[in-house]
Motif scaffolding. Structure first.
Motif, PDB file in Angstrom:
ATOM      1  N   ILE A 299      59.539  56.522 -15.662  1.00  0.00           N
ATOM      2  CA  ILE A 299      58.312  56.259 -14.924  1.00  0.00           C
ATOM      3  C   ILE A 299      58.289  57.138 -13.682  1.00  0.00           C
ATOM      4  CG2 ILE A 299      56.907  54.513 -13.776  1.00  0.00           C
ATOM      5  CD1 ILE A 299      57.190  54.143 -16.761  1.00  0.00           C
ATOM      6  N   ALA A 300      57.271  57.974 -13.568  1.00  0.00           N
ATOM      7  CA  ALA A 300      57.197  58.918 -12.453  1.00  0.00           C
ATOM      8  C   ALA A 300      56.558  58.269 -11.229  1.00  0.00           C
ATOM      9  CB  ALA A 300      56.398  60.156 -12.857  1.00  0.00           C
ATOM     10  N   LEU A 301      57.034  58.672 -10.085  1.00  0.00           N
ATOM     11  CA  LEU A 301      56.451  58.231  -8.825  1.00  0.00           C
ATOM     12  C   LEU A 301      55.053  58.826  -8.691  1.00  0.00           C
ATOM     13  CD1 LEU A 301      57.132  56.693  -6.166  1.00  0.00           C
ATOM     14  CD2 LEU A 301      57.894  58.871  -5.237  1.00  0.00           C
ATOM     15  N   SER A 302      54.170  58.104  -8.052  1.00  0.00           N
ATOM     16  CA  SER A 302      52.816  58.608  -7.863  1.00  0.00           C
ATOM     17  C   SER A 302      52.840  59.942  -7.124  1.00  0.00           C
ATOM     18  CB  SER A 302      51.999  57.588  -7.057  1.00  0.00           C
ATOM     19  OG  SER A 302      50.798  58.151  -6.602  1.00  0.00           O
ATOM     20  N   ALA A 303      52.046  60.892  -7.634  1.00  0.00           N
ATOM     21  CA  ALA A 303      51.965  62.206  -6.989  1.00  0.00           C
ATOM     22  C   ALA A 303      51.407  62.089  -5.575  1.00  0.00           C
ATOM     23  CB  ALA A 303      51.098  63.137  -7.826  1.00  0.00           C
ATOM     24  N   GLN A 304      50.456  61.151  -5.379  1.00  0.00           N
ATOM     25  CA  GLN A 304      49.895  60.970  -4.037  1.00  0.00           C
ATOM     26  C   GLN A 304      50.958  60.494  -3.053  1.00  0.00           C
ATOM     27  OE1 GLN A 304      48.616  59.964  -6.913  1.00  0.00           O
ATOM     28  NE2 GLN A 304      46.397  59.808  -6.872  1.00  0.00           N
ATOM     29  N   ALA A 305      51.833  59.584  -3.515  1.00  0.00           N
ATOM     30  CA  ALA A 305      52.904  59.099  -2.633  1.00  0.00           C
ATOM     31  C   ALA A 305      53.865  60.222  -2.287  1.00  0.00           C
ATOM     32  CB  ALA A 305      53.642  57.947  -3.306  1.00  0.00           C
ATOM     33  N   SER A 306      54.192  61.053  -3.274  1.00  0.00           N
ATOM     34  CA  SER A 306      55.101  62.176  -3.027  1.00  0.00           C
ATOM     35  C   SER A 306      54.495  63.162  -2.041  1.00  0.00           C
ATOM     36  CB  SER A 306      55.415  62.883  -4.344  1.00  0.00           C
ATOM     37  OG  SER A 306      56.024  61.995  -5.252  1.00  0.00           O
ATOM     38  N   GLN A 307      53.224  63.446  -2.210  1.00  0.00           N
ATOM     39  CA  GLN A 307      52.545  64.369  -1.301  1.00  0.00           C
ATOM     40  C   GLN A 307      52.493  63.796   0.111  1.00  0.00           C
ATOM     41  OE1 GLN A 307      48.405  65.377  -2.289  1.00  0.00           O
ATOM     42  NE2 GLN A 307      48.993  67.519  -2.127  1.00  0.00           N
ATOM     43  N   ASN A 308      52.290  62.492   0.204  1.00  0.00           N
ATOM     44  CA  ASN A 308      52.244  61.839   1.513  1.00  0.00           C
ATOM     45  C   ASN A 308      53.598  61.946   2.216  1.00  0.00           C
ATOM     46  OD1 ASN A 308      50.883  60.026   3.506  1.00  0.00           O
ATOM     47  ND2 ASN A 308      52.484  58.617   2.873  1.00  0.00           N
ATOM     48  N   MET A 309      54.685  61.782   1.465  1.00  0.00           N
ATOM     49  CA  MET A 309      56.018  61.891   2.063  1.00  0.00           C
ATOM     50  C   MET A 309      56.315  63.324   2.508  1.00  0.00           C
ATOM     51  SD  MET A 309      58.519  59.277  -0.006  1.00  0.00           S
ATOM     52  CE  MET A 309      57.863  59.403  -1.656  1.00  0.00           C
ATOM     53  N   MET A 310      55.815  64.290   1.761  1.00  0.00           N
ATOM     54  CA  MET A 310      55.984  65.687   2.168  1.00  0.00           C
ATOM     55  C   MET A 310      55.250  65.965   3.478  1.00  0.00           C
ATOM     56  SD  MET A 310      55.660  67.760  -1.434  1.00  0.00           S
ATOM     57  CE  MET A 310      56.873  67.579  -2.743  1.00  0.00           C
ATOM     58  N   LYS A 311      54.058  65.407   3.604  1.00  0.00           N
ATOM     59  CA  LYS A 311      53.296  65.610   4.839  1.00  0.00           C
ATOM     60  C   LYS A 311      54.004  64.984   6.032  1.00  0.00           C
ATOM     61  CE  LYS A 311      48.739  65.963   2.650  1.00  0.00           C
ATOM     62  NZ  LYS A 311      47.404  65.319   2.474  1.00  0.00           N
ATOM     63  N   LYS A 312      54.628  63.830   5.797  1.00  0.00           N
ATOM     64  CA  LYS A 312      55.347  63.177   6.887  1.00  0.00           C
ATOM     65  C   LYS A 312      56.602  63.950   7.293  1.00  0.00           C
ATOM     66  CE  LYS A 312      53.733  58.473   5.958  1.00  0.00           C
ATOM     67  NZ  LYS A 312      52.923  58.439   7.185  1.00  0.00           N
ATOM     68  N   ALA A 313      57.130  64.742   6.340  1.00  0.00           N
ATOM     69  CA  ALA A 313      58.328  65.539   6.623  1.00  0.00           C
ATOM     70  C   ALA A 313      57.981  66.966   7.029  1.00  0.00           C
ATOM     71  CB  ALA A 313      59.239  65.543   5.402  1.00  0.00           C
ATOM     72  N   PHE A 314      56.712  67.237   7.304  1.00  0.00           N
ATOM     73  CA  PHE A 314      56.268  68.615   7.545  1.00  0.00           C
ATOM     74  C   PHE A 314      56.835  69.192   8.839  1.00  0.00           C
ATOM     75  CE2 PHE A 314      53.187  72.119   7.705  1.00  0.00           C
ATOM     76  CZ  PHE A 314      53.175  72.469   6.365  1.00  0.00           C
ATOM     77  N   SER A 315      57.310  68.346   9.713  1.00  0.00           N
ATOM     78  CA  SER A 315      57.899  68.844  10.966  1.00  0.00           C
ATOM     79  C   SER A 315      59.182  69.632  10.706  1.00  0.00           C
ATOM     80  CB  SER A 315      58.192  67.676  11.909  1.00  0.00           C
ATOM     81  OG  SER A 315      59.082  66.751  11.307  1.00  0.00           O
ATOM     82  N   GLN A 316      59.743  69.550   9.490  1.00  0.00           N
ATOM     83  CA  GLN A 316      60.931  70.334   9.155  1.00  0.00           C
ATOM     84  C   GLN A 316      60.606  71.827   9.060  1.00  0.00           C
ATOM     85  OE1 GLN A 316      63.023  68.837   5.674  1.00  0.00           O
ATOM     86  NE2 GLN A 316      62.333  66.753   6.067  1.00  0.00           N
TER      87      GLN A 316
END
Length: 567
Positions: A145-162
């Motif tokens: 079962i794959a994680l929602s793509a929207q959730a993954s994209q949201n986590m990437m945005k939150k980590a964008f300060s890297q």
């Protein structure tokens, strides 16, 4: 590119000379210079085009504007001349329809292309490499079962300060792929505009996150990317691909994939296109461009390197589904006509990871004229070959993904959660919608398993295992609570050997025993308070059962149990 520019230039010049019956003035030469600059800019940004029909429209518009401008300026010159000479008669001599021949012909070609595109739907339908199947391959054991793509994209945005100097960049499009045999979502960092590219010239890297582990976090991978979708001039990936392959149409956005040596490549789907603009799906090619060096190579799908997972873009898959569902140009009765719901996470489709290290694009189909939320089947498109498998069987007549999303939205109205990434799976022989529940900030909250034929049978859980267990209990409850006079109920006697048993399961806060027999996909449930010897049952026991089943259910309720191995 040069050809497109010359076509526009020559038609503009011919139109101007043809339309002007007056002296070529300095203003005219300045105008031609401006037209040339505009042509160069237009061709660079919006051209070249792969078909004649797409080229004639700008030819028609430009030549018509040039002719009108020439006639207006010529007539104005006559007016000024005659007013200066105190004349009262204005002659329209020489103003004929002939200067408009070029735009008229171009408009007619464009109109013919539009009519041809509307009428010739069948060739596109026939070009789809489709196979109709009855069985349902998506099972809980075959697909993680794959994680929602929207959730993954949201986590990437939150980590964008890297990202170094993160304000200069933005997050690119998400893509599904395997890296070292494990499923991941990958998204490139893109330039935030022309000044961002001018000041940096290279992208700093990309983000990756596990597609199946809900506890994983987004990781930024530093790698220099000289070529990209948002780079300018010769480093723009679309121009790089076109200069290598001008005869193919680029369909969808280029996908960033990582090879076995951790080198980033841009993967672009290329399709043959007919003169009127119809895309053909029987000869798919794929362009691979090294994101660092810009080296571009084109492959047919059968020759793709093994590490490439998504030779077919989500946009190409969605177009393919539309062509397959609508084989007729005019079908007022809508016979055999269906449409994809396009509720997927990537351009209308949802990537599905398979345990054989392949990826498929999932979408379900519904009727074209009804709002009944009734499913007509679903498609899986192989992301490497572009082959479409259309599945019917048990899936026809159940709720479609629109219905599943509506049901999911009603589960937690107080929290305003909503469903995403709907995928249908075969859970113990029952078509089941697996939906990712998201909050208002697109954060993943839980999975919801919804029975396709009964929206009241639902299992929820913070992870796929918990949701599956809850759903199985709900399936068992749907059989236990069926009324005795239900016409769909059957009572039968079954013998077999116990394959697996759980004596500590719960249903509605009551203990139940759930077990399966060898070579039998049915789940059997019973109330241990009525048959206490069931608590002693173990794998390998020979049993005789009297069971109550409901038509279409994969769960049966045990009325009587005889354990032949219990002495």
């Amino acid at each position: 590119m040069l050809t497109s520019f010359l076509v526009l230039e020559i038609t503009a010049l011919i139109s101007l000379i043809w339309a002007l019956k007056f002296k070529i003035t300095k203003l005219t030469w300045i105008t031609m210079l401006i037209v040339t600059i505009l042509n160069a800019g237009y061709v660079y940004w919006l051209m070249p085009v792969p078909t004649l029909s797409q080229l004639v429209m700008p030819v028609a518009v430009e030549s018509a504007i040039v002719v009108v401008w020439a006639l207006i300026t010529g007539a104005s010159a006559q007016v000024v001349q005659r007013v200066t000479k105190r004349g009262t008669h204005i002659s329209l001599e020489g103003l004929t329809i002939w200067p408009f021949i070029i735009p008229i012909i171009a408009f007619l070609i464009s109109l013919g292309a539009g009519v041809s595109q509307a009428l010739t739907v069948r060739p596109m339908y026939n070009s789809v490499q489709a196979t109709v199947k009855k069985e349902a391959p998506l099972t809980k054991d075959d697909q993680p079962i794959a994680l929602s793509a929207q959730a993954s994209q949201n986590m990437m945005k939150k980590a964008f300060s890297q990202v170094p100097d993160s304000s200069m960049y933005r997050l690119g499009d998400l893509s599904a792929q395997y890296i070292n045999g494990k499923p991941y979502y990958v998204a490139p960092v893109e330039f935030n505009g022309f000044m961002s590219w001018l000041m940096n010239r290279t992208l700093p890297g990309y983000f990756i996150i596990s597609a199946t582990d809900i506890n994983d976090t987004a990781h930024f991978v530093k790698e220099k990317l000289d070529y990209s979708e948002t780079s300018w001039f010769s480093h723009n990936i679309a121009r790089k691909i076109y200069m290598r392959n001008p005869k193919y149409a680029q369909v969808g956005e280029p996908i960033l994939e990582i090879d076995n040596n951790n080198q980033a490549y841009w993967v672009q789907t290329l399709l043959n296109v007919r003169w009127a603009g119809q895309l053909m799906y029987d000869d798919i090619h794929v362009s691979l461009t090294n994101a660092d060096t810009g080296k571009t190579t084109v492959y047919s799908t059968k020759d793709l390197p093994a590490w490439v997972d998504a030779g077919v873009s989500p946009e190409a898959a969605t177009r393919m589904n539309r062509a397959y569902g609508n084989p007729y140009a005019f079908n007022f009765r809508h016979k055999n006509q269906i449409k994809p719901t396009e509720n997927g996470s990537e351009s209308g489709v949802t990537p599905v990871f398979n345990n054989d290290r392949s990826i498929s694009y999932f979408d379900d189909f519904t009727t074209v004229t009804s709002n009944a939320d009734s499913d007509k089947g679903y498609s899986l498109i192989d992301t490497r070959t572009g082959k479409l498998s259309f599945y019917t069987g048990k899936n026809v007549g159940i709720m479609d993904s629109d219905g599943a999303i509506k049901v999911a939205k009603q589960l937690h109205p107080q929290n305003k959660w909503h469903g995403s990434n709907p995928v249908i799976m075969n859970i113990d022989g029952t078509p089941t919608w697996v939906v990712s529940m998201m909050d208002q900030n697109e954060r993943f909250r839980e999975y919801a398993y919804i029975k396709g034929a009964d929206q009241n049978v639902i299992g929820e859980g913070a992870n796929a295992s918990d949701a599956l267990a809850a759903y199985r209990n709900a399936l068992a409850g749907s059989v236990q609570t069926a009324s005795a006079n239900d016409a769909s109920i059957k009572t039968q006697t079954i013998t077999g050997k116990v394959a697996r048993v759980n004596a500590n399961a719960t249903l509605d806060d009551k203990q139940v025993v759930i077990f399966k027999l060898e070579n039998d996909e049915t789940m059997y449930t019973l109330d241990p308070s009525k048959m206490q010897n069931a608590l002693l049952m173990q794998a390998g026991d020979d049993v005789t059962l009297k069971v109550k089943t409901v038509k279409g259910a994969s769960v049966a309720n045990v009325i009587n149990l005889t354990n032949n191995s219990l002495k």
